[in-house]
Design a protein around this motif. Structure first.
Motif, PDB file in Angstrom:
ATOM      1  N   GLN A   1       0.785  -1.100   0.056  1.00  0.00           N
ATOM      2  CA  GLN A   1       0.012   0.007   0.049  1.00  0.00           C
ATOM      3  C   GLN A   1       0.827   1.193   0.022  1.00  0.00           C
ATOM      4  N   THR A   2       1.987   1.092   0.683  1.00  0.00           N
ATOM      5  CA  THR A   2       3.004   2.235   0.836  1.00  0.00           C
ATOM      6  C   THR A   2       3.563   2.818  -0.594  1.00  0.00           C
ATOM      7  N   VAL A   3       3.974   1.595  -1.106  1.00  0.00           N
ATOM      8  CA  VAL A   3       4.560   1.811  -2.427  1.00  0.00           C
ATOM      9  C   VAL A   3       3.568   2.446  -3.542  1.00  0.00           C
TER      10      VAL A   3
ATOM     11  N   LYS B   1       2.706   6.112  -2.746  1.00  0.00           N
ATOM     12  CA  LYS B   1       3.606   6.722  -3.188  1.00  0.00           C
ATOM     13  C   LYS B   1       3.934   7.315  -4.730  1.00  0.00           C
ATOM     14  N   LYS B   2       3.667   6.095  -5.405  1.00  0.00           N
ATOM     15  CA  LYS B   2       3.631   6.156  -6.921  1.00  0.00           C
ATOM     16  C   LYS B   2       2.317   7.084  -7.335  1.00  0.00           C
ATOM     17  N   LEU B   3       1.336   6.981  -6.632  1.00  0.00           N
ATOM     18  CA  LEU B   3       0.078   8.049  -6.963  1.00  0.00           C
ATOM     19  C   LEU B   3       0.405   9.330  -6.904  1.00  0.00           C
TER      20      LEU B   3
ATOM     21  N   LEU C   1      -2.405  12.315  -6.395  1.00  0.00           N
ATOM     22  CA  LEU C   1      -3.466  12.023  -5.608  1.00  0.00           C
ATOM     23  C   LEU C   1      -3.207  11.057  -4.567  1.00  0.00           C
ATOM     24  N   THR C   2      -4.146  10.956  -3.536  1.00  0.00           N
ATOM     25  CA  THR C   2      -3.972  10.226  -2.266  1.00  0.00           C
ATOM     26  C   THR C   2      -5.117   9.222  -2.649  1.00  0.00           C
ATOM     27  N   ARG C   3      -4.979   7.761  -1.688  1.00  0.00           N
ATOM     28  CA  ARG C   3      -5.795   6.970  -1.895  1.00  0.00           C
ATOM     29  C   ARG C   3      -7.432   7.341  -1.253  1.00  0.00           C
ATOM     30  N   HIS C   4      -7.383   8.094  -0.763  1.00  0.00           N
ATOM     31  CA  HIS C   4      -8.713   8.907  -0.340  1.00  0.00           C
ATOM     32  C   HIS C   4      -9.400   9.725  -1.564  1.00  0.00           C
ATOM     33  N   ASP C   5      -8.431  10.184  -2.318  1.00  0.00           N
ATOM     34  CA  ASP C   5      -9.083  10.848  -3.714  1.00  0.00           C
ATOM     35  C   ASP C   5      -9.590   9.714  -4.541  1.00  0.00           C
TER      36      ASP C   5
ATOM     37  N   GLY D   1      14.818   6.471  -9.077  1.00  0.00           N
ATOM     38  CA  GLY D   1      13.269   5.959  -9.480  1.00  0.00           C
ATOM     39  C   GLY D   1      12.798   5.257  -8.453  1.00  0.00           C
ATOM     40  N   GLY D   2      13.214   5.095  -7.524  1.00  0.00           N
ATOM     41  CA  GLY D   2      12.412   4.373  -6.546  1.00  0.00           C
ATOM     42  C   GLY D   2      11.971   5.336  -5.151  1.00  0.00           C
ATOM     43  N   ASN D   3      11.968   4.701  -4.292  1.00  0.00           N
ATOM     44  CA  ASN D   3      11.022   5.588  -3.000  1.00  0.00           C
ATOM     45  C   ASN D   3      12.120   6.258  -2.076  1.00  0.00           C
TER      46      ASN D   3
END
Length: 1097
Positions: A150-152, A155-157, A163-167, A663-665
């Motif tokens: 979920q974190t990955v 962050k990608k979104l 965007l956030t997951r809530h969006d 290109g990662g986190n």
């Protein structure tokens, strides 16, 4: 047979047959991609090629695909010829069954070297068992990794679409994760295949696929009905960065020694820790009186609900029952007396109490009935309960300085201590500072299950490797806490719990006062079933017509909950009440993993699966140490020392290695720091070594029990060893071709055809010594090696096997047997020609057995070389992978301790000749007239070691003519140090040569050197050079003699102590006695050599 499932239900045990509808009805697209190659596929041809030099990139290509196309990876019935038949009926056909789970890696990333270690160890075990004829299934899978995945994606979104997951909303966000997984999920699978891991891909699973989802839901319901799953409002470990609760064992503690600035996720500036702030609470009604408290978390004072004192503290007895005034909110806070929380002699003897944000304060609050008010939102910002509008929506760490300034302005700040030592709780997942919060969660009662796990370890139902790990097992289980299993995530197994939400909130207060705001809850496998339960429940309460809607819990289960069920669910179990049968392969045989997840995973598997099935999920538990880099540092992406096994296998340049971090986190600063570290550790990148070399080096390193410091130089060494095998194969095939010898290699036995009969016929004729000493020696060494290799694997110590077989191949087979038989294979004398048949049969046997013993560790090169040994008549499906592993019983009769002792004597003579030459600077090109003297007459008698090996000794010592043999009964040999150079091999054995011969050899060598240097030096330069060398050698020998004599003196003092014989154990006294004999022999040899050199001949 009837068995108990859980506490309440009795079911007959029945086996689920793999492949049937009841076991694996729905394969997700992920499963199908892993099992894309059918066991019946035969279209992939067996690799055939001609290459002269060992090249891992070529040798390791094609074999994996061919093995898989032949169906070698599944649970099979193997015939003696190496052919296979499906065993999917549950009928074992008397074959031993072996089932093992791969610890499922997280779907988020790629394999690191720790995964490669796990795969290498496990593959060596399953290949060994498969070659022993067992029906093997090594079940692979992938973990959905709730938090990480979920974190990955979050962050990608944000990075790509802001965007956030809530969006997006829950459903759309979960679809984003599935899309991401389908795109990236096969990377790890490719890495495992490149490593050569022979997994049963058709049985692969994903912890969020349909069958596993059914199993998780069923297990949760069963545990709930058994009274083990419950919901409670407690203080939990909250991670603000991830916005979820984590369990106690996911919390890491960091010791802080005074003021320290630390990085915290989501903050640009570092945060201060290790500082103790003092401030005063004014006593209500008397501002002249105050109580001073201390805290390292000044921000939590906004949530204080009381101050506590010790009831026996005379300083504050007059304040019992009084109140203080909160300096910021103005609230009246009670002064409570609490002997458990307060120590009179610590600080001021007054403690602030924040029940909602500290474990000790929470307990105090419960004891005194204090309000438990959460002042923080899930993101770590203050909510409206904090008592001041100016702090609402402010981050907890930003508020620190402002609170201090406000307290100063109010005149109640009393200073700080910047040298305060403390322990900081941090989230092991994100690194964020844990915020204790009070909230309702789902828990599992662990005490009863833990007690059963302790009993199973005590009575031998669970066996630990290494045995010492049981101490950690017992320590954790004896102090276990209930397990918080709910997580505030969207990606994962959603908890199958539902509650009615009433239109009139007064219903809760009136009828369910204990569930106000959280319940009542109903656990069911569907909303339909939950609705039925709710209707019945409300009808019983007289609330049949009360309007409500059904809501499912938003939370998901801890990822480790689904992983804890894998011994059942990975084999097809779908849980109560959907299926009441256990898989036919349950329980599995072994779990092998790193010590770091003993409690996260292994203990929880034991507890959950034992409770649900009534039987431990496996008998043997094998742990390996954690892999660190060559300097002993923990591998971390932020440090830049994480090693991708593919990079070691195929090689990578420094430029490309540094590019893998981009290109990662990782933050830009961390990327730069990691790349700098890479430049230090891998200045020329990583050299390609091949999968075989990496596997062998990793398995060999497991002898390091505490931690494994992986030095890539060890991988290079393993590659050189593989090249040694290649060269040995070239020697073998060349000699067979030159002598028109036909190979008789088969899958069934390592003994060359006719070898046993040849030996029997010789024995029948009474010619017991027809087989030469070196032949009897190597077969005896082979028998011993096979026994130790099988023993190491059987005892789950594969490093013993790798070390044993490597020593056999290098020291016994190559350095001794091959060298001894070379003269026999090239000589045309009658005796050599007669010996060739047995020599070649034994060479074939030893090389064949060596490849089979090496196959579990180096599968690619051993298959390549073994295929070249096969006769042309061998079946096309014949493979070393399903050939018979050499067994101790097969070679037991070849064990010959006498031959090994005799060969040790012969090798000692050869080594002595080389040492004698070295000490006197005599090159091997010059022959010397050697004599072997012994006081053991059996060595020179007919059939004795020296007499039988006389010809070989003459050859390897470069003796002038045949080496002479003399015993203590010889009258024609005078051992005079003034005329003979002596090397003492043992007290019973000496090697001698005339000093005059040494002088002549040195003079000849010096003359040759002088002739070569004629253009650069005078005619006597060679002599001067020899004299200088002689002087240097005398200096070295005298220094060595001094060390030996000093050690002898030290040992003499030890042996001469009066208490020595009483206090020193017998085995140590024997070692000391042997050491003294060895030192005296060294002293005599050194004195003789020094006299020889010093005399100037």
């Amino acid at each position: 047979m009837w068995r108990s499932l859980g506490k309440l239900h009795l079911y007959p045990r029945r086996h689920i047959t793999p492949g049937t509808a009841s076991a694996r009805t729905a394969f997700s697209s992920y499963n199908r991609s892993l099992a894309s190659t059918s066991a019946t596929t035969t279209s992939i041809p067996k690799p055939k090629r001609t290459i002269d030099k060992y090249d891992p990139s070529i040798v390791e290509s094609g074999w994996y695909e061919w093995w898989e196309s032949q169906g070698f990876f599944g649970s099979k019935v193997m015939s003696g010829s190496g052919s296979t038949a499906e065993n999917g009926t549950g009928n074992t056909n008397s074959l031993a069954q072996f089932t093992m789970l791969l610890p499922p890696p997280n779907v988020t990333g790629y394999l690191h070297i720790g995964h490669a270690l796990t795969a290498s160890i496990q593959d060596s075990i399953v290949r060994w068992r498969r070659m022993r004829g067992e029906s093997v299934s090594w079940v692979p899978g992938m973990d959905h990794a709730g938090i990480s995945t979920q974190t990955v994606v979050e962050k990608k979104l944000m990075r790509e679409r802001k965007l956030t997951r809530h969006d997006l909303g829950r459903e759309a966000f979960i679809k984003e994760i599935w899309d991401w997984k389908e795109l990236h999920g096969d990377r790890i699978t490719k890495q495992f295949r490149r490593l050569g891991a022979s997994m049963d891909w058709e049985e692969s699973f994903f912890t969020l696929d349909e069958d596993r989802t059914k199993a998780v839901k069923g297990a949760f319901i069963q545990l709930f009905e058994d009274g083990l799953v419950y919901r409670d409002t407690r203080l939990v470990n909250w991670c603000c960065a991830l916005e979820t609760v984590i369990s106690d064992i996911e919390v890491e503690h960091e010791d802080i020694e005074g003021r320290t600035m630390l990085n915290v996720p989501g903050r640009l500036k570092k945060v201060e820790f290790g500082v103790l702030h003092d401030f005063a609470y004014k006593v209500d009604g008397d501002e002249l009186q105050e109580l001073v408290v201390s805290t390292t978390r000044i921000e939590t004072m906004l949530g204080d609900e009381a101050v506590a004192i010790h009831p026996e503290d005379p300083r504050y007895k007059h304040l019992h029952g009084r109140h203080v005034i909160h300096p910021i909110s103005g609230k009246r806070l009670p002064i409570v007396c609490d002997p458990e929380l307060v120590q009179m002699d610590f600080g001021t003897g007054v403690v602030k109490v924040t029940p909602a944000h500290d474990p000790n304060d929470y307990a105090c609050g419960r004891r005194h009935g204090l309000p438990i008010v959460n002042i923080l939102d899930k993101d770590g910002t203050f909510n409206s309960n904090c008592g001041s509008k100016s702090y609402e929506k402010m981050n907890r760490f930003d508020a620190r300085d402002k609170i201090v300034e406000e307290l100063k302005a109010l005149g109640v700040y009393r200073g700080k201590n910047e040298k305060h030592a403390m322990r900081l709780a941090r989230c092991s997942r994100s690194g964020d500072v844990i915020e204790p919060m009070v909230m309702p969660q789902w828990y599992i009662k662990c005490d009863g299950m833990a007690q059963q796990a302790l009993k199973d370890a005590e009575n031998g139902n669970l066996v630990f490797h290494p045995e010492s790990s049981i101490k950690d097992w017992n320590r954790w289980l004896e102090n276990i806490q209930d397990w918080c299993i709910s997580r505030q995530l969207w990606w994962g197994h959603r908890i199958p719990a539902y509650k009615p939400v009433f239109e009139h909130h007064s219903i809760l207060q009136t009828h369910f006062p204990t569930d106000t705001g959280d319940g009542p809850w109903f656990v069911a496998d569907s909303e339909k079933e939950a609705a039925r339960q709710i209707r019945k429940f409300l009808a019983d309460k007289g609330l049949k017509d009360t309007p409500y809607k059904i809501v499912q819990d938003d939370d998901v289960l801890d990822t480790w909950f689904s992983s804890g069920l894998l011994p059942l669910s990975a084999l097809g179990w779908t849980g109560y009440p959907l299926a009441k049968m256990l898989p036919w392969r349950y329980p599995t045989n072994l779990i092998e993993t790193g010590t770091d997840i003993m409690f996260f995973w292994v203990a929880r598997m034991v507890m959950l699966c034992t409770h649900l099935s009534g039987e431990v999920p496996f008998k043997d538990i094998m742990f390996h140490a954690m892999v660190r880099d060559a300097q002993g540092r923990k591998m971390s992406k932020s440090v830049g020392n994480v090693i991708d096994p593919t990079h070691v296998i195929e090689g990578i340049t420094l430029k490309d290695l540094k590019a893998t971090l981009e290109g990662g986190n990782l933050a830009a600063k961390e990327v730069k720091r990691s790349q700098t570290q890479m430049e230090k550790d891998f200045p020329r990148g990583i050299q390609a070594s091949g999968a075989d070399a990496l596997r062998f080096a990793l398995v060999s390193s497991t002898q390091q029990s505490r931690q494994i410091n992986l030095d890539l130089a060890n991988v290079t060494s393993a590659q050189h060893f593989a090249n040694k095998l290649w060269n040995l194969s070239a020697f073998y095939r060349t000699r067979l071709s030159d002598l028109n010898y036909v190979s008789s290699v088969t899958s069934e036995t390592v003994l060359a055809q006719g070898l046993t009969e040849f030996r029997k016929s010789v024995s029948a004729s009474g010619q017991q010594q027809h087989l030469s000493l070196v032949e009897r020696f190597i077969m005896s060494r082979l028998a011993d090696t096979v026994n130790k290799v099988n023993g190491g694997m059987d005892q789950l110590e594969p490093s013993i096997a790798t070390d044993t077989v490597r020593k056999f191949i290098i020291q016994d087979l190559c350095d001794v047997y091959v060298e001894f038989i070379k003269p026999v294979l090239v000589s045309e004398d009658h005796k050599s020609i007669q010996q060739r048949d047995s020599v070649l049969k034994i060479l074939q046997t030893c090389f064949d057995a060596s490849l089979r013993m090496m196959h579990p560790f180096m599968p690619f090169v051993t298959e390549e070389l073994w295929q070249r040994m096969l006769p042309e008549s061998a079946a096309g499906s014949t493979s070393i992978m399903v050939s018979s592993f050499p067994s101790p019983s097969e070679l037991e009769s070849w064990k010959d301790e006498g031959a090994e002792k005799d060969m040790e004597v012969a090798l000692g003579v050869i080594q002595a000749s080389r040492s004698l030459r070295q000490s006197h600077q005599v090159p091997m090109s010059k022959e010397l007239p050697f004599t072997v003297w012994t006081n053991d007459t059996s060595l020179v008698a007919p059939g004795g070691a020296l007499l039988e090996s006389q010809s070989s000794l003459s050859h390897f010592t470069r003796s002038t003519g045949d080496i002479k043999l003399a015993s203590s009964t010889s009258n024609d040999l005078v051992v005079d140090p003034s005329v003979m150079a002596v090397h003492i091999i043992s007290p019973e054995l000496k090697l001698l040569t005339p000093l005059s011969a040494i002088k002549d050899a040195i003079a000849e060598a010096a003359a040759v050197d002088a002739a070569k240097a004629a253009e650069k030096a005078a005619a006597n330069a060679g002599g001067e050079g020899a004299a200088k060398k002689q002087e240097q050698e005398l200096k070295r020998l005298n220094k060595k003699l001094g060390n030996v004599q000093a050690e002898l003196e030290k040992l003499g003092v030890r042996l001469g102590r009066p208490e020595y014989s009483e206090r020193v154990p017998e085995n140590v006294r024997q070692m000391d006695a042997k050491r003294k004999v060895d030192l005296l022999a060294q002293e005599e040899h050194l004195l003789t050599t020094i006299r020889t050199l010093g005399s100037g001949f």
